[in-house]
Design a protein around this motif. Structure first.
Motif, mmCIF file in Angstrom:
data_model
loop_
_atom_site.group_PDB
_atom_site.id
_atom_site.type_symbol
_atom_site.label_atom_id
_atom_site.label_comp_id
_atom_site.label_asym_id
_atom_site.label_seq_id
_atom_site.Cartn_x
_atom_site.Cartn_y
_atom_site.Cartn_z
ATOM 1 N N ASP A 22 10.835 16.314 8.333
ATOM 2 C CA ASP A 22 11.453 15.012 8.618
ATOM 3 C C ASP A 22 10.976 14.490 9.972
ATOM 4 O O ASP A 22 10.694 13.285 10.122
ATOM 5 C CB ASP A 22 12.974 15.134 8.611
ATOM 6 N N LEU A 23 10.887 15.381 10.941
ATOM 7 C CA LEU A 23 10.404 14.971 12.261
ATOM 8 C C LEU A 23 8.953 14.508 12.180
ATOM 9 O O LEU A 23 8.568 13.506 12.800
ATOM 10 C CB LEU A 23 10.525 16.134 13.247
ATOM 11 N N GLY A 24 8.136 15.219 11.408
ATOM 12 C CA GLY A 24 6.736 14.836 11.257
ATOM 13 C C GLY A 24 6.578 13.488 10.593
ATOM 14 O O GLY A 24 5.716 12.688 10.977
ATOM 15 N N GLN A 25 7.414 13.212 9.588
ATOM 16 C CA GLN A 25 7.359 11.909 8.924
ATOM 17 C C GLN A 25 7.740 10.786 9.880
ATOM 18 O O GLN A 25 7.076 9.744 9.929
ATOM 19 C CB GLN A 25 8.286 11.912 7.714
ATOM 20 N N ALA A 26 8.791 11.001 10.646
ATOM 21 C CA ALA A 26 9.235 9.970 11.593
ATOM 22 C C ALA A 26 8.187 9.759 12.688
ATOM 23 O O ALA A 26 7.919 8.620 13.089
ATOM 24 C CB ALA A 26 10.569 10.372 12.208
ATOM 25 N N SER A 27 7.590 10.855 13.161
ATOM 26 C CA SER A 27 6.563 10.756 14.195
ATOM 27 C C SER A 27 5.342 10.003 13.679
ATOM 28 O O SER A 27 4.787 9.128 14.371
ATOM 29 C CB SER A 27 6.163 12.146 14.669
ATOM 30 N N THR A 28 4.920 10.326 12.459
ATOM 31 C CA THR A 28 3.780 9.643 11.857
ATOM 32 C C THR A 28 4.057 8.153 11.706
ATOM 33 O O THR A 28 3.208 7.309 12.011
ATOM 34 C CB THR A 28 3.457 10.267 10.486
ATOM 35 N N ARG A 29 5.247 7.839 11.256
ATOM 36 C CA ARG A 29 5.638 6.428 11.099
ATOM 37 C C ARG A 29 5.563 5.687 12.432
ATOM 38 O O ARG A 29 5.022 4.574 12.512
ATOM 39 C CB ARG A 29 7.047 6.372 10.540
ATOM 40 N N THR A 30 6.090 6.308 13.483
ATOM 41 C CA THR A 30 6.098 5.674 14.801
ATOM 42 C C THR A 30 4.685 5.480 15.328
ATOM 43 O O THR A 30 4.340 4.410 15.853
ATOM 44 C CB THR A 30 6.916 6.527 15.784
ATOM 45 N N LEU A 31 3.843 6.508 15.202
ATOM 46 C CA LEU A 31 2.480 6.414 15.705
ATOM 47 C C LEU A 31 1.670 5.363 14.949
ATOM 48 O O LEU A 31 0.917 4.600 15.555
ATOM 49 C CB LEU A 31 1.804 7.785 15.614
ATOM 50 N N LEU A 32 1.823 5.317 13.635
ATOM 51 C CA LEU A 32 1.075 4.328 12.853
ATOM 52 C C LEU A 32 1.514 2.911 13.199
ATOM 53 O O LEU A 32 0.680 2.002 13.302
ATOM 54 C CB LEU A 32 1.249 4.593 11.360
ATOM 55 N N ALA A 33 2.805 2.724 13.383
ATOM 56 C CA ALA A 33 3.289 1.392 13.760
ATOM 57 C C ALA A 33 2.737 0.986 15.117
ATOM 58 O O ALA A 33 2.337 -0.167 15.329
ATOM 59 C CB ALA A 33 4.812 1.366 13.773
ATOM 60 N N GLY A 34 2.680 1.952 16.051
ATOM 61 C CA GLY A 34 2.157 1.644 17.364
ATOM 62 C C GLY A 34 0.675 1.326 17.356
ATOM 63 O O GLY A 34 0.203 0.474 18.119
ATOM 64 N N ILE A 72 3.773 7.951 0.793
ATOM 65 C CA ILE A 72 3.755 8.924 -0.299
ATOM 66 C C ILE A 72 3.015 10.167 0.201
ATOM 67 O O ILE A 72 2.533 10.206 1.323
ATOM 68 C CB ILE A 72 3.070 8.374 -1.576
ATOM 69 N N HIS A 73 2.952 11.188 -0.665
ATOM 70 C CA HIS A 73 2.179 12.409 -0.351
ATOM 71 C C HIS A 73 2.653 13.000 0.974
ATOM 72 O O HIS A 73 1.857 13.415 1.817
ATOM 73 C CB HIS A 73 0.685 12.062 -0.305
ATOM 74 N N GLU A 74 3.972 13.079 1.128
ATOM 75 C CA GLU A 74 4.585 13.429 2.402
ATOM 76 C C GLU A 74 5.095 14.860 2.463
ATOM 77 O O GLU A 74 5.617 15.297 3.497
ATOM 78 C CB GLU A 74 5.760 12.487 2.661
ATOM 79 N N LEU A 75 4.966 15.631 1.383
ATOM 80 C CA LEU A 75 5.715 16.876 1.237
ATOM 81 C C LEU A 75 5.380 17.902 2.315
ATOM 82 O O LEU A 75 6.220 18.746 2.652
ATOM 83 C CB LEU A 75 5.462 17.463 -0.151
ATOM 84 N N MET A 76 4.184 17.849 2.875
ATOM 85 C CA MET A 76 3.800 18.845 3.874
ATOM 86 C C MET A 76 4.238 18.470 5.285
ATOM 87 O O MET A 76 3.934 19.185 6.238
ATOM 88 C CB MET A 76 2.288 19.069 3.826
ATOM 89 N N LEU A 77 4.956 17.365 5.434
ATOM 90 C CA LEU A 77 5.495 16.963 6.729
ATOM 91 C C LEU A 77 7.008 17.195 6.761
ATOM 92 O O LEU A 77 7.708 16.888 5.795
ATOM 93 C CB LEU A 77 5.226 15.479 7.001
ATOM 94 N N LEU A 137 0.846 -1.195 0.000
ATOM 95 C CA LEU A 137 0.000 0.000 0.000
ATOM 96 C C LEU A 137 0.879 1.241 0.000
ATOM 97 O O LEU A 137 1.778 1.383 0.831
ATOM 98 C CB LEU A 137 -0.895 0.018 1.233
ATOM 99 N N LEU A 138 0.607 2.162 -0.930
ATOM 100 C CA LEU A 138 1.230 3.477 -0.919
ATOM 101 C C LEU A 138 0.325 4.388 -0.093
ATOM 102 O O LEU A 138 -0.817 4.641 -0.475
ATOM 103 C CB LEU A 138 1.408 4.005 -2.339
ATOM 104 N N LEU A 139 0.843 4.861 1.031
ATOM 105 C CA LEU A 139 0.006 5.555 2.013
ATOM 106 C C LEU A 139 0.253 7.061 2.012
ATOM 107 O O LEU A 139 1.354 7.511 2.348
ATOM 108 C CB LEU A 139 0.288 5.012 3.412
ATOM 109 N N PRO A 140 -0.760 7.875 1.675
ATOM 110 C CA PRO A 140 -0.625 9.331 1.816
ATOM 111 C C PRO A 140 -0.549 9.716 3.293
ATOM 112 O O PRO A 140 -1.341 9.242 4.107
ATOM 113 C CB PRO A 140 -1.915 9.869 1.178
ATOM 114 N N THR A 141 0.410 10.587 3.628
ATOM 115 C CA THR A 141 0.591 10.948 5.039
ATOM 116 C C THR A 141 0.478 12.439 5.318
ATOM 117 O O THR A 141 0.520 12.836 6.487
ATOM 118 C CB THR A 141 1.963 10.463 5.549
#
Length: 211
Positions: free
Chosen positions: A182-194, A175-180, A146-150
């Motif tokens: 680097d910290l926001g991308q990492a935070s989103t990744r961590t929260l989604l995994a949790g 994907i669709h990550e441009l408005m985040l 799945l390509l996930l917009p974030t």
């Protein structure tokens, strides 16, 4: 199949010497390089960050073999080009450059009541990889990758988590990550995994992965 991530929502898929590109828009500075030499371009919807009509019109002029697929708005803006531009709808299926494609969804996710909605198509490639465009539409088929917009004015982290739970992919690529940031991308990744137990792969623009 190899996936190459470009800035924002654009990805290229390569297999057996052929390449298709999804959503080369104006937020993707290297969109021209992505499209050059591609057999086909698939557009999920008409918003400029996914669909650069000036770029694709020039690409169609430069390459008589290039084909473009998308919702009706894409055909309206580019013209038929001798049958090389095709309008699609949900439940359509077709093959291009050794890839099989099935079409899902129908409408862009709601942004605000004052902003008109547009048609949005999700593409399932080779019965494995799903690009949903700007939507958390759950296809009634198995999705392996799945390509996930974030990020974006329509996205919500809680809805993204519920989307992953509903789709149940084995692999997720952001994907669709441009408005985040680097910290926001990492935070989103961590929260989604949790929340879901599913890891989200972050690829830098230009980075490739074999699927």
């Amino acid at each position: 199949m190899k996936l190459t991530k470009y800035t924002h929502a654009c990805v290229a898929l390569e297999k057996d010497g052929s390449r298709i590109v999804l959503d080369p828009g104006t937020f993707t500075p290297d969109a021209k390089a992505a499209v050059t030499g591609a057999a086909a371009v698939l557009i999920t919807h008409e918003h400029f960050d996914h669909f650069d009509d000036t770029l694709l019109a020039a690409a169609l002029d430069d390459d008589p073999e290039l084909r473009v697929f998308g919702p009706r708005a894409v055909l309206d803006r580019l013209g038929d080009q001798g049958g090389r531009v095709r309008a699609l709808a949900a439940e359509d299926t077709f093959s291009v450059a050794d890839f099989t494609v099935s079409v899902h969804g129908g409408r862009h996710a709601r942004i605000h009541a004052d902003i008109p909605g547009v048609d949005n198509l999700g593409y399932l490639i080779d019965e494995a990889l799903f690009h949903p465009g700007d939507s958390y539409f759950v296809p009634e088929v198995s999705v392996d990758i799945l390509l996930l917009p974030t990020s974006g004015p329509w996205t919500k982290l809680g809805e993204a988590a519920e989307y992953l739970r509903a789709v149940k992919p084995h692999q997720v690529i952001q994907i669709h990550e441009l408005m985040l940031s680097d910290l926001g991308q990492a935070s989103t990744r961590t929260l989604l995994a949790g929340l879901t137990g599913i890891e989200v792969t972050l690829l830098a623009p230009g980075e490739s992965v074999d699927l």
